[in-house]
Scaffold this motif. Structure first.
Motif, short mmCIF file in Angstrom:
data_model
loop_
_atom_site.label_atom_id
_atom_site.label_comp_id
_atom_site.label_asym_id
_atom_site.label_seq_id
_atom_site.Cartn_x
_atom_site.Cartn_y
_atom_site.Cartn_z
N THR A 1 -22.75 38.31 -31.16
CA THR A 1 -22.07 37.39 -30.24
C THR A 1 -21.59 36.12 -30.92
O THR A 1 -20.51 35.61 -30.60
N TYR A 2 -22.36 35.61 -31.85
CA TYR A 2 -22.07 34.31 -32.46
C TYR A 2 -20.66 34.21 -33.06
O TYR A 2 -19.97 33.20 -32.84
N GLN B 1 -22.77 37.26 -41.21
CA GLN B 1 -22.95 36.19 -40.22
C GLN B 1 -23.85 35.10 -40.78
O GLN B 1 -23.55 33.89 -40.65
N GLU B 2 -24.94 35.49 -41.41
CA GLU B 2 -25.86 34.51 -41.97
C GLU B 2 -25.20 33.75 -43.12
O GLU B 2 -25.35 32.53 -43.24
N ASN C 1 -16.09 35.16 -43.48
CA ASN C 1 -17.37 35.87 -43.39
C ASN C 1 -17.68 36.27 -41.96
O ASN C 1 -18.23 37.35 -41.71
N LEU C 2 -17.33 35.42 -40.99
CA LEU C 2 -17.57 35.78 -39.59
C LEU C 2 -16.69 36.94 -39.16
O LEU C 2 -17.12 37.81 -38.39
N ASN C 3 -15.47 36.98 -39.65
CA ASN C 3 -14.59 38.11 -39.35
C ASN C 3 -15.15 39.41 -39.92
O ASN C 3 -15.10 40.46 -39.28
N THR D 1 -17.99 40.60 -37.76
CA THR D 1 -17.51 41.28 -36.56
C THR D 1 -17.02 42.68 -36.89
O THR D 1 -17.26 43.63 -36.14
N GLU D 2 -16.36 42.81 -38.01
CA GLU D 2 -15.87 44.13 -38.42
C GLU D 2 -17.02 45.12 -38.61
O GLU D 2 -16.93 46.28 -38.20
#
Length: 826
Positions: A476-477, A450-451, A464-466, A469-470
């Motif tokens: 939440t972001y 996330q960072e 990277n956001l996916n 989440t995985e």
């Protein structure tokens, strides 16, 4: 069973919706109140996603490792170290967002406290954490039980009195002066036993029987020692009896000063204990604390400390209180709180940060926390929290130094602060380099991806956001960013699907707000109204659109575009939504019904049931308290009081309330509460018959079909446990007839116990078709099918609710027979 786990609704608000100018919102009177005609781009302009916050929590890289280490240390450490370890455990769970477990650790720290100072600090901390629960104490008293958690400790009586009389080591036991010595104080003469007075301290012994001139005097002038005749007479009596007579606080303070000057430890101890009984208010505590710190009076200081901490957070608005805690030197901290200095400033920092994370007071307390840290893990926490405060205050140079110190000490998460600071200076490449170095040295975590995404663009950012989440579906972001991105691309339906992914298993107010915006873009005002009403249920004072508009204002605007339901319409909608397991929708309907003249006690109670099901225990307790306040009768009020006690772990007291209610009037809810509490409090198999009888009594009392469906479902479960499958099936079928959809699960269990796996599978399929929140239904259905279908169902469970544990265990085991059945696990 119904359980109440007090927790913060969201441990950290990672995101907020910041807004562009609100020209499209008709907030002034007289303007048209229709949203129609505004393009979706108007609403998309609201969705500038800020970066997730740098959390001021202790976040080790290996939670399992640190928790195992703490457990191992607790097994072997000395008793006086246990409370510090439980405090560390508290911070680990706080970083995980596990409010229930962190509360339990705090309770353990209080129970294992080895000193009175620790007892005071952790007792005050528990009281602060349970702010708003004080009414429970009143309810317990009404049942003849005292709640220890909200009482001030009578700790003065718990501190043992030492013998301070000096021994004569000159080998002679002979006093050269007269046995009676007269002490002159101005015009008064006080006769004292020379031997007894000398025994109060070594300095007095030396003066009265040593090489000093006073040893041979029969009259000694004490006028210049700040003691009054009344005080000196009291000292004389104390030398004879070891007890102080009743005196005013001013006189005791004189004696205390005398005792400190002449090192009379026993007299000083007695003065401190007497003065502790005079502390009745915050101002008393402030006044006596200054004296206690000046004269090194640890007992008196602890008594003052308890009174001050008991008034958290209000007392931190008092400059005198803040000055005491902020200006205390190392020696004064030792006097005030012994070896519990780190625990004290942990508490003060926690309270101050929750009030104003950037205030001077918060920063000062955190600086004291750093000073008080005694081991590496304490330093990691203290340095990181102080760095977060410096970052918020835009003191970037000092923030960087502190983040770096915390990171060097071993707090891996502090790299987030260093990366943000590098990015602020325009050096995103260095931010990525920092994160890559951390990720290459160990197994990456969700927050790392996330960072990392913050410093990337386009597909790389989404990739990277996916991955974040995985690895950590609770972040939440990523969901909100993906949803906002989809809205900007005019894919509003896809944005809704994305935000619904997280709302399916984690109710976050910010996500409801984002979904509200999506519905506005679609001009689906009924759905938008549903979400804003759910928000108001969870957080009545919540402000939306970057804090610029209250949720109540937006609700009022949206309401003008929605056809109003009558009371009958509301009840029909509530039945429909309850039956389709649409808990958020049911919350919204109840909120609307509460604005009517309907009986509010019953509605607030229904609201609490939904909130518990949605894992919002604090809001549920608030609703229960409101139900109690709005009860239409005494017997109804007793039922709600019973549920409050039951939900806070006081099962026996909850039973008492149920019985008291039944004694006034037989009612569905009173019998239901008694059956519920009895089933949960007794392991005796014979209790089942009593529970059956109580549920049958409940069903013979007037109630609506929502609650009768629940009672039939519970009765069916008891019959299954007793092996009475025909009676259980009858209960479940009757529950289904009146719309209690969850009874499909019970009926499926009956089919399975009759060796009808196909029937069980079909029954759970019916529940899946009807329920909007159906992850648990897929999980249960997986028990009734072959291996391939089981794997497919469990994959669906993980997709709908990544926090459910069983699918991971099943896949990790690799073989169905390796694990017990789901019904055994839960």
């Amino acid at each position: 069973m119904r359980k109440l786990f007090f927790s913060e609704f969201t441990s950290c608000k990672e995101t907020k919706l910041h807004s562009a100018p609100l020209s499209w919102l008709p907030l002034e009177k007289g303007k048209p109140s229709k949203f129609a005609g505004h393009s979706s781009s108007s609403i998309e302009s609201l969705m500038k996603m800020p970066e997730p916050a740098v959390l001021p929590h202790f976040k080790p890289a290996d939670y399992v490792g640190i928790l195992a280490q703490i457990h191992e240390e607790l097994e072997s450490c000395p008793p006086d170290e246990k409370s510090c370890l439980y405090l560390l455990q508290f911070h680990v769970f706080r970083g995980l967002g596990e409010a229930k477990l962190s509360r339990r650790s705090l309770q353990s720290a209080w129970e294992k406290a080895s000193t009175i100072h620790e007892k005071v600090v952790f007792g005050a901390w528990l009281k602060y954490e349970k702010k708003g629960e004080e009414p429970i104490s009143d309810l317990l008293r009404s049942c003849g039980k005292c709640s220890q958690e909200f009482k001030l400790l009578d700790f003065v009586s718990q501190i043992s009195t030492e013998s301070y009389e000096i021994s004569y080591d000159d080998g002679s036991d002979v006093f050269w002066g007269s046995p009676v010595v007269h002490l002159r104080i101005r015009d008064d003469m006080i006769a004292c036993d020379r031997r007894k007075l000398a025994a109060l301290s070594t300095p007095l012994y030396a003066m009265l029987n040593g090489g000093f001139r006073e040893s041979h005097l029969e009259v000694i002038d004490m006028s210049r020692n700040g003691i009054s005749p009344i005080g000196m007479r009291a000292i004389s009596k104390f030398s004879l009896s070891g007890r102080l007579p009743y005196l005013t606080a001013d006189v005791i303070l004189e004696i205390l000063d005398f005792a400190n000057k002449f090192c009379c430890n026993g007299l000083k101890d007695s003065c401190e204990r007497k003065l502790a009984s005079f502390i009745c208010s915050r101002q008393d505590a402030i006044d006596f604390m200054e004296c206690a710190l000046e004269l090194d009076c640890s007992i008196l200081a602890a008594a003052c400390l308890q009174v001050l901490l008991n008034e958290l957070p209000e007392c931190l608005n008092d400059e005198q209180v803040v000055r005491i805690f902020s200006c205390a030197s190392k020696q004064q901290r030792s006097t005030m709180v012994g070896n519990a200095s780190f625990s004290l400033y942990c508490l003060l920092s926690e309270v101050s940060m929750s009030t104003n994370a950037t205030s001077d007071v918060t920063m000062t307390f955190l600086e004291k926390l750093v000073e008080s840290a005694s081991d590496s893990r304490q330093k990691q926490l203290a340095l990181h929290q102080l760095a977060c405060t410096r970052l918020l205050r835009k003191d970037y140079t000092e923030a960087e130094r502190l983040f770096n110190a915390a990171f060097t000490a071993g707090h891996l998460y502090s790299v987030v602060g260093l990366a943000r600071l590098a990015s602020m200076r325009g050096n995103k490449h260095f931010s990525l380099k920092l994160l890559d170095s951390v990720m290459s040295s160990r197994w990456p975590l969700g927050w790392m991806y996330q960072e990392r995404a913050l410093y990337l663009e386009g597909d790389n950012k989404l990739e990277n956001l996916n991955k974040a989440t995985e690895l950590d579906p609770t972040l939440t972001y990523p969901y909100m960013f993906r949803a906002a991105s989809l809205m900007k691309r005019q894919s509003i339906e896809a944005a809704l699907m994305e935000i619904n992914r997280i709302l399916g298993f984690k109710l976050v107010v910010e996500c409801l707000e984002l979904r509200f915006c999506c519905y506005l873009a679609l001009e689906d005002y009924r759905a938008a109204l549903c979400d804003v009403q759910a928000i108001l249920t969870l957080a009545p004072d919540y402000r939306m659109i970057g804090g610029r508009v209250t949720a109540k204002q937006l609700r009022m605007l949206v309401t003008e575009n929605v056809e109003q339901w009558t009371t009958a319409d509301c009840w029909m909608q509530l039945y429909d939504r309850w039956s389709s397991v649409d808990d958020i929708g049911s919350l919204s309907v109840i909120y609307q019904m509460l604005e009517s003249d309907a009986a509010k006690g019953v509605l607030y109670f229904r609201q609490s049931l939904l909130l518990l099901r949605l894992n919002c225990p604090e809001a549920a307790m608030r609703s229960l308290q409101l139900a109690r306040e709005h009860a239409a009768s005494q017997h109804e009020q007793l039922v709600y009081e019973g549920w409050i006690l039951y939900d806070t772990g006081h099962c026996e007291e909850g039973l008492q309330k149920a019985e008291a209610s039944i004694a006034i009037q037989r009612s569905f809810e009173a019998f239901f509460l008694k059956a519920y509490a009895l089933a949960d409090s007794s392991l005796d198999p014979s209790t089942s018959a009593t529970v059956v009888s109580l549920l049958e009594d409940a069903l013979h009392c007037p109630s609506d079909r929502l609650r009768k469906g629940q009672a039939l479902n519970n009765l069916g479960s008891v019959y299954v446990d007793c092996g009475k499958l025909d009676l259980a099936a009858e209960c479940y079928i009757n529950a289904l007839k009146i719309g209690h959809t969850r009874a499909h699960q019970g009926l499926a269990r009956v089919h399975y116990l009759r060796n009808n796996r196909t029937g069980a599978y079909e029954e759970m399929s019916k529940l899946i078709e009807k329920a909007r929140s159906n992850a648990s239904a897929y999980e249960k259905r997986s028990e009734y099918c072959d291996r391939e279908l089981t794997k497919a169902d469990l994959q669906m469970v993980t997709r709908l609710d990544p926090l459910r544990v069983y699918p991971y265990r099943y896949r990790a085991a690799g073989k169905c027979w390796f694990l017990p059945s789901i019904s055994c696990l839960f």
